[in-house]
Design a protein around this motif. Structure first.
Motif, PDB file in Angstrom:
ATOM      1  N   MET A 513      48.699  55.512  45.902  1.00 22.41           N
ATOM      2  CA  MET A 513      48.514  54.085  45.846  1.00 22.41           C
ATOM      3  C   MET A 513      49.140  53.297  44.677  1.00 22.41           C
ATOM      4  SD  MET A 513      44.727  53.464  47.458  1.00 22.41           S
ATOM      5  CE  MET A 513      44.611  51.860  47.442  1.00 22.41           C
ATOM      6  N   LEU A 517      47.040  48.661  42.833  1.00 29.14           N
ATOM      7  CA  LEU A 517      46.353  48.635  43.931  1.00 29.14           C
ATOM      8  C   LEU A 517      45.036  49.241  44.188  1.00 29.14           C
ATOM      9  CD1 LEU A 517      49.430  49.025  46.500  1.00 29.14           C
ATOM     10  CD2 LEU A 517      48.056  46.914  46.086  1.00 29.14           C
ATOM     11  N   LYS A 520      41.843  47.436  41.861  1.00 28.75           N
ATOM     12  CA  LYS A 520      41.733  46.515  42.806  1.00 28.75           C
ATOM     13  C   LYS A 520      40.811  46.869  43.877  1.00 28.75           C
ATOM     14  CE  LYS A 520      40.930  42.257  44.183  1.00 28.75           C
ATOM     15  NZ  LYS A 520      40.091  41.299  43.528  1.00 28.75           N
ATOM     16  N   ALA A 521      41.144  47.657  44.715  1.00 33.94           N
ATOM     17  CA  ALA A 521      40.269  48.065  46.110  1.00 33.94           C
ATOM     18  C   ALA A 521      39.036  48.834  45.459  1.00 33.94           C
ATOM     19  CB  ALA A 521      41.274  49.088  46.865  1.00 33.94           C
ATOM     20  N   SER A 547      43.929  46.916  49.930  1.00 31.25           N
ATOM     21  CA  SER A 547      45.074  47.285  49.248  1.00 31.25           C
ATOM     22  C   SER A 547      46.255  47.260  50.255  1.00 31.25           C
ATOM     23  CB  SER A 547      44.956  48.964  48.912  1.00 31.25           C
ATOM     24  OG  SER A 547      44.777  49.622  50.067  1.00 31.25           O
TER      25      SER A 547
END
Length: 769
Positions: A513, A517, A520-521, A547
């Motif tokens: 990822m 990304l 944040k997820a 994401s």
């Protein structure tokens, strides 16, 4: 071998792929996951009708040092926030796993060794001289009326006279006691450690009071028996706890101390105030004071009063041996007290590192999840590793001469980071440890790895780096279970529940990822499920939801199977576009033909001066003795000029570009699809690395081909050059193949020290000597 490729003006040809039976590695996981509903949404967030139960406690407990006994009385207030009527309640009696009739002893496998110690036989017989388990003395309602109950090993069912309706609360009182286990002898998360040299004891009191089980929206009562490995699922609540101990004991506890004025000396209170704004840990109880208490035992008792808000459990430690230090930590504008308690035997390591590690851990985890919400975070030295809200117990003691090994130092820092980190997983983000150990241990081990690598460069982390999990993943499949396995059924517990999920998440972050990304997820998951009860579906769905990365293939492979990563380079075909110039291409073709047609006999005949017939009779030679198919004629040159004149500008650029086309044939030997990370080393020594997403396997799961176009010639291809994907066989990652000898060493086995105790012979002691 280089192949000359004739330019086709319309398109490049694609070779046919061998056909294999598709195993659905990229199918969606929907059928494996619970259906979304009003309690848990398809996005992974709590639904608009999400609910959870609450349990509040008022407890009076006495530590009987003479008899190593805990005596307690508690009032439980249980609130039914569910839409259901409850006709009975389930209470956990975790100490019953040590009762004489415990199933833990019965289901534990054992064999008779050729040589047995007293301790081995003791364990095989189930410690016959120890009377373990909770002893329930009284169970009454708020009016003093007896309540009916049934004890089923580690679970107690309380039958209600009237159903507890939605939105209602009930209070009841329980009196109980239990005999504390000798942890050095019997093991366990809590217990007592006796120090024979000064006749003193350190107590770590855990799983010590009857605790409400979880009742939730997806399984009802979580009343699975506690057999010793699967940890705990608990509801949140507020605690008021009065802890009575010998008057010279120092208590470390969940919660905030309410009666410091009664407990601490004036000097200790001054130190406490100073520690709140100090840059370094401040000793509240000094080594000298602790050593004095060891030698001059007091006869009375003191009661330490604690309050804890919104916690799912409560634990404490108690000893007159405790040295105590503390310092304030700024967590997004709020001061949290980082503290450590340890005996003099841990001095030299703990006074330097423990509280600093606590502070560092709080900062990293707060960044990755949510700001730490509690007022204190405590590390207690207790020769083990175990976690509870605001307090944890960890190992790490130097040798008697004060030196310590690197393994002891980093092991101590690692275990403190890990156990303090458990405040977030599962004490705040409150997953069910008994059902899904990895949601607790694996997620925590992953963030622990991040914190370790931010402690110092190249910290020797055990879990997290992809390469460290390879020996496990390439092992005997009969001794491996999927991550999605109940904790009591797991084989190789540390690798399965800690190492593999931590590695998987690290690969997601760094390779699949990307940090932006993923972070944040992951933070979104923590924010959504803080102080709630998440399931694996909630984690999987949230990481995808936040994401826009479809990860079903990843969850399926890493969490639901035992397949390893093993991507091989089977073959490489090298092509160059033919210049079509006969003066350039024909000599190359002639050379390649002659090399392929070489025979040893004519060569030796020539060297030995053997005369052939046509050599001695040249009149026998004709056209074919002089003609070569690769001789260039004027007709060939004219055709070439006509061809070049017919090309447009882009076609001429391709024709004269000298580009190299490498058709690489990859095989997914291990079965677990992963991105293909390909390093190319060029003839001039320069390097380039490309990453192909895992979706390249979506059609052909076992073999794929990919063309790479380069300006420079490649002399070597390598898959996963930085060991990012946990590939279990590096030898098939190279083209051309390499052949490197394996090495083995002779060594003499040495007897190691007890867990947490540095061996006397260590790097530091050898350097000093």
């Amino acid at each position: 071998m280089r192949k000359i490729w004739t330019l086709v003006l319309s398109c490049f040809a694609v070779s046919a792929m061998a056909q294999y039976q598709n195993q659905g590695k990229f199918e969606q996981l929907d059928y494996k996951l619970r259906s979304p509903n009003v309690y848990r949404t398809a996005s992974g967030a709590p639904g608009h009708m999400y609910w959870q139960q609450r349990a509040d406690y008022k407890i009076d407990v006495t530590l009987d040092e003479k008899n190593n006994k805990i005596i307690g009385s508690e009032t439980v207030t249980y609130t039914n926030n569910s839409p259901d009527e409850l006709t009975y309640l389930w209470v956990q009696l975790d100490q019953n796993m040590r009762a004489k009739d415990s199933d833990s002893y019965k289901v534990s496998e054992s064999t008779v060794p050729e040589k047995a110690t007293e301790g081995t036989l003791d364990a095989m017989m189930g410690y016959p001289d120890y009377d373990g388990g909770h002893k329930i003395q009284k169970l009454v309602d708020s009016n003093g009326n007896k309540m009916n109950y049934v004890i089923n090993h580690t679970m107690m069912r309380i039958d209600l006279d009237e159903p507890l309706k939605a939105g209602e609360s009930i209070s009841f009182d329980i009196d109980w006691y239990y005999n504390i286990n000798d942890r050095a002898r019997m093991g366990g998360r809590g217990g007592y450690d006796y120090f024979d040299e000064d006749d003193n004891t350190v107590y770590t009191i855990t799983q010590w009071f009857p605790r409400m089980a979880v009742y939730n929206d997806f399984e009802g009562w979580q009343n699975k028996q506690f057999l010793g490995r699967g940890e705990f699922a608990l509801p949140f609540g507020d605690y008021e706890v009065n802890i009575t101990v010998p008057e010279d004991h120092i208590v470390a506890s969940t919660g905030e101390l309410q009666n410091a004025d009664e407990i601490l000396t004036e000097e200790q209170k001054e130190r406490w105030e100073k520690s709140k704004t100090a840059d370094k840990p401040v000793l509240i109880v000094t080594k000298k004071e602790a050593e004095k208490a060891e030698k001059n035992k007091a006869s009375g008792t003191k009661t330490w009063k604690y309050v804890a808000k919104d916690v799912r459990d409560f634990a404490f430690g108690s000893s007159r041996k405790f040295i105590w230090d503390a310092m304030g930590v700024d967590i997004e504008g709020r001061t949290v007290m980082a503290m450590s308690y340890y005996p003099k035997e841990a001095w030299g390591l703990w006074n330097v590192y423990s509280t600093e590690v606590v502070a560092h851990t709080l900062k990293v985890y707060s960044r990755m999840t949510i700001p730490y919400p509690y007022p204190v975070a405590i590390s207690v030295e207790a020769a083990n590793g175990m976690e509870y809200p605001m307090i944890c117990f960890n190992y790490g003691r130097p040798a008697e001469d004060g030196t310590y090994s690197a393994r002891t130092k980093y092991g101590m820092i690692g275990v403190i980071t890990h156990e303090v980190g458990h405040n977030f997983f599962p004490m705040i983000i409150n997953s069910d440890e008994r059902q899904w150990t990895w949601m607790d241990e694996g997620l925590n081990s992953f963030v622990q790895f991040i914190a370790e690598q931010e402690w110092e460069p190249n910290y020797p982390s055990r879990r997290g780096p992809a390469g460290n999990i390879v020996p496990y993943m390439k092992g005997d499949r009969t001794n491996i279970r999927p991550i999605m396995t109940n904790s009591e059924n797991v084989v190789q517990f540390g690798n399965n529940a800690y190492g593999k999920p931590a590695t998987a998440l690290n690969i997601l972050r760094e390779t699949v990822m990307g940090r932006e990304l993923f972070d944040k997820a992951f933070k979104t998951y923590a924010e959504r499920w803080a102080f709630k009860h998440p399931t694996p579906e909630d984690l999987f769905r949230t990481l995808e939801d936040a994401s826009a990365v479809d990860l079903d293939w990843f969850w399926r492979g890493w969490f639901y199977t035992t397949e390893p990563v093993d991507i091989a380079i089977n073959d490489v075909d090298w092509y160059k576009i033919s210049s079509m110039n006969p003066d350039v291409e024909n000599p190359i073709k002639r050379k390649e033909r002659d090399a392929s047609n070489y025979q040893v006999t004519p060569d030796k005949n020539k060297k030995e001066g053997v005369k052939t017939v046509v050599d001695t009779h040249p009149e026998l030679k004709d056209f074919y003795n002089k003609w070569d198919e690769y001789d260039v004629t004027d007709k060939d040159r004219k055709a070439y000029k006509t061809f070049v004149a017919s090309l447009n500008a882009n076609e001429k650029k391709l024709l004269n570009g000298g580009k190299n086309f490498y058709e690489i044939h990859f095989e997914n030997v291990g079965g677990l699809p992963m991105p293909i990370i390909l390093k190319m080393t060029y003839k001039d020594g320069s390097e380039e690395t490309l990453k192909i997403p895992a979706e390249i396997w979506k059609i052909h799961e076992n073999e794929v081909s990919k063309v790479f176009i380069t300006d420079k010639e490649v002399i070597q291809f390598q898959v996963d050059p930085k060991r990012e994907t946990a590939d279990i066989d590096e030898e098939n990652n190279y083209w051309p193949p390499r052949n490197v000898p394996n090495k083995f060493e002779l060594y003499k086995r040495e007897r190691g020290a007890a867990r947490g105790q540095s061996p006397a012979d260590n790097e530091m002691s050898r350097a000093q000597n």
